[in-house]
Design a protein around this motif. Structure first.
Motif, mmCIF file in Angstrom:
data_model
loop_
_atom_site.group_PDB
_atom_site.id
_atom_site.type_symbol
_atom_site.label_atom_id
_atom_site.label_comp_id
_atom_site.label_asym_id
_atom_site.label_seq_id
_atom_site.Cartn_x
_atom_site.Cartn_y
_atom_site.Cartn_z
ATOM 1 N N ALA A 87 83.259 161.043 13.293
ATOM 2 C CA ALA A 87 84.614 161.580 12.908
ATOM 3 C C ALA A 87 85.318 160.773 11.614
ATOM 4 C CB ALA A 87 85.423 161.404 13.935
ATOM 5 N N THR A 88 85.167 159.673 11.520
ATOM 6 C CA THR A 88 85.808 158.846 10.488
ATOM 7 C C THR A 88 85.558 159.502 9.088
ATOM 8 O OG1 THR A 88 86.034 156.934 11.856
ATOM 9 C CG2 THR A 88 86.025 156.662 9.448
ATOM 10 N N LEU A 89 84.194 159.681 8.945
ATOM 11 C CA LEU A 89 83.593 160.368 7.618
ATOM 12 C C LEU A 89 84.356 161.582 7.181
ATOM 13 C CD1 LEU A 89 79.844 159.333 8.267
ATOM 14 C CD2 LEU A 89 81.487 158.460 6.253
ATOM 15 N N GLU A 90 84.818 162.347 8.304
ATOM 16 C CA GLU A 90 85.478 163.594 7.915
ATOM 17 C C GLU A 90 86.759 163.427 7.865
ATOM 18 O OE1 GLU A 90 83.590 165.980 6.976
ATOM 19 O OE2 GLU A 90 81.778 164.750 7.666
ATOM 20 N N HIS A 91 87.442 162.545 8.749
ATOM 21 C CA HIS A 91 88.797 162.442 8.712
ATOM 22 C C HIS A 91 89.336 160.984 8.959
ATOM 23 C CE1 HIS A 91 89.315 166.815 9.147
ATOM 24 N NE2 HIS A 91 88.287 166.717 10.183
ATOM 25 N N PRO A 92 89.353 160.104 7.726
ATOM 26 C CA PRO A 92 89.197 158.757 7.871
ATOM 27 C C PRO A 92 90.786 158.415 8.387
ATOM 28 C CG PRO A 92 88.860 159.393 5.567
ATOM 29 C CD PRO A 92 88.826 160.453 6.473
ATOM 30 N N ARG A 93 91.813 158.817 7.567
ATOM 31 C CA ARG A 93 93.046 158.538 7.951
ATOM 32 C C ARG A 93 93.623 158.716 9.481
ATOM 33 N NH1 ARG A 93 96.754 157.598 4.311
ATOM 34 N NH2 ARG A 93 95.578 158.327 2.670
ATOM 35 N N GLN A 94 92.832 159.712 10.200
ATOM 36 C CA GLN A 94 93.247 159.794 11.735
ATOM 37 C C GLN A 94 92.697 158.833 12.489
ATOM 38 O OE1 GLN A 94 91.938 163.772 12.804
ATOM 39 N NE2 GLN A 94 92.834 164.834 11.089
ATOM 40 N N GLN A 95 91.653 157.696 11.937
ATOM 41 C CA GLN A 95 90.642 156.749 12.675
ATOM 42 C C GLN A 95 91.542 155.652 12.504
ATOM 43 O OE1 GLN A 95 88.919 158.037 14.928
ATOM 44 N NE2 GLN A 95 89.069 160.101 14.430
#
Length: 322
Positions: free
Chosen positions: A69-77
């Motif tokens: 998930a981090t690779l697609e949406h790093p800010r959210q993680q």
């Protein structure tokens, strides 16, 4: 690490020193991000080992899910409760700030299979499965993240290379040689620790298990393969430098790409000496000084903090270089 472990071991591990020698010319903020990614990678590798040893399958699966998930949406993680996910998000977000969406998408496309390969290794550890030699070589190219480290040569050169350069046979051969050298030399230096820890993923262990080599024969064979990598790189390096010169003669854009290619080849070459230096300076491989030869003294057996599971769409990214 706990503060006392940091004081005793962190500097001597040389994790951040490792990348300084083979991303020469990188802007300071990029070099810091790559160095942090390198340190994170060793921490992730140690979590993988401890989760496998202690059968923490659910925790490991949640970690893999969080990393994908981090690779697609790093800010959210960035506020993820597992520090390995949050730390990865911090590194990825900083790396994504240098070359733009096309390079970022390629980095993610190359890192997804790395996570999946680690998950495959997790299953092998739980079942005691030693991969055959050629299967191991292919798996190792993923768990060492070959194409990720090669991708990072481009922001170091401050320029994204065109597909015609990245997919050039000589470029791919040079990249593979430098990364195979690094992975297999790591296997050679890790062999005492991994034999002691009943590890199943090491070129030497595959050679011993599937080809019946003795320990000394195994060391000799891995040495041979490592040396061949140096020869393979040297064989294609002149072709790449000639290509860079030819591109530099073709206008302003060509000069920019030619200079970037020269930077990439220069730093590919630097992997050999930097990796060699690291393995003889880092405290990570001094197993003769550990109470337990299978476990570095700074590694904790503690698992990740508990956090709710998240349902994510299944991904099936390609493992090939694109």
């Amino acid at each position: 690490m706990p503060p006392d472990k940091v004081a005793a071991y962190a500097d001597s591990l040389c994790y951040t020193d490792l990348v300084a020698g083979y991303y020469i010319g990188a802007p300071d903020e990029l070099l810091a991000a790559i160095a942090d990614l390198s340190s994170w990678f060793f921490g992730w590798d140690d979590r993988h080992d401890r989760d496998a040893v202690h059968g923490r399958t659910a925790q490991w699966r949640r970690l893999c899910q969080g990393l994908h998930a981090t690779l697609e949406h790093p800010r959210q993680q960035l506020t993820h409760p597992d520090p390995l996910v949050a730390g990865f998000a911090d590194c990825v977000l900083r790396l994504y700030s240098h070359l733009g969406p096309r390079w970022n998408a390629r980095f993610a496309r190359h890192f997804h299979p790395v996570i999946d390969a680690y998950d495959h290794e997790f299953g092998n550890r739980r079942t005691g499965t030693v991969p055959a030699v050629e299967a191991y070589v292919e798996l190792r190219r993923l768990t060492f993240a070959h194409w990720v480290w090669i991708d990072l040569l481009e922001p170091t050169a401050r320029c994204e290379l065109p597909d015609a350069v990245r997919k050039h046979p000589a470029y791919r051969a040079a990249a593979l040689a430098t990364q195979d050298f690094s992975a297999w030399y790591n296997d050679l230096c890790s062999l005492p620790k991994e034999l002691a820890g009943d590890e199943v993923h090491n070129l030497g262990i595959s050679l011993m298990q599937h080809e019946g080599l003795s320990l000394q024969e195994t060391v000799t064979e891995v040495h041979r393969r490592v040396s061949d990598c140096v020869g393979d790189f040297l064989a294609v390096e002149p072709e790449l430098l000639l290509l860079a010169d030819e591109m530099a003669a073709d206008g302003a854009y060509g000069r920019r790409i030619g200079a970037a290619l020269q930077s990439c080849v220069f730093n590919m070459r630097n992997w050999f000496s930097s990796v060699y230096w690291f393995h003889h300076e880092s405290g990570r491989y001094r197993v003769e000084s550990w109470d337990d030869r299978s476990l570095p003294p700074y590694v904790s057996d503690a698992g990740a903090p508990e956090f709710p599971s998240t349902d994510l769409a299944e991904t099936d990214p390609s493992g090939g270089e694109e």
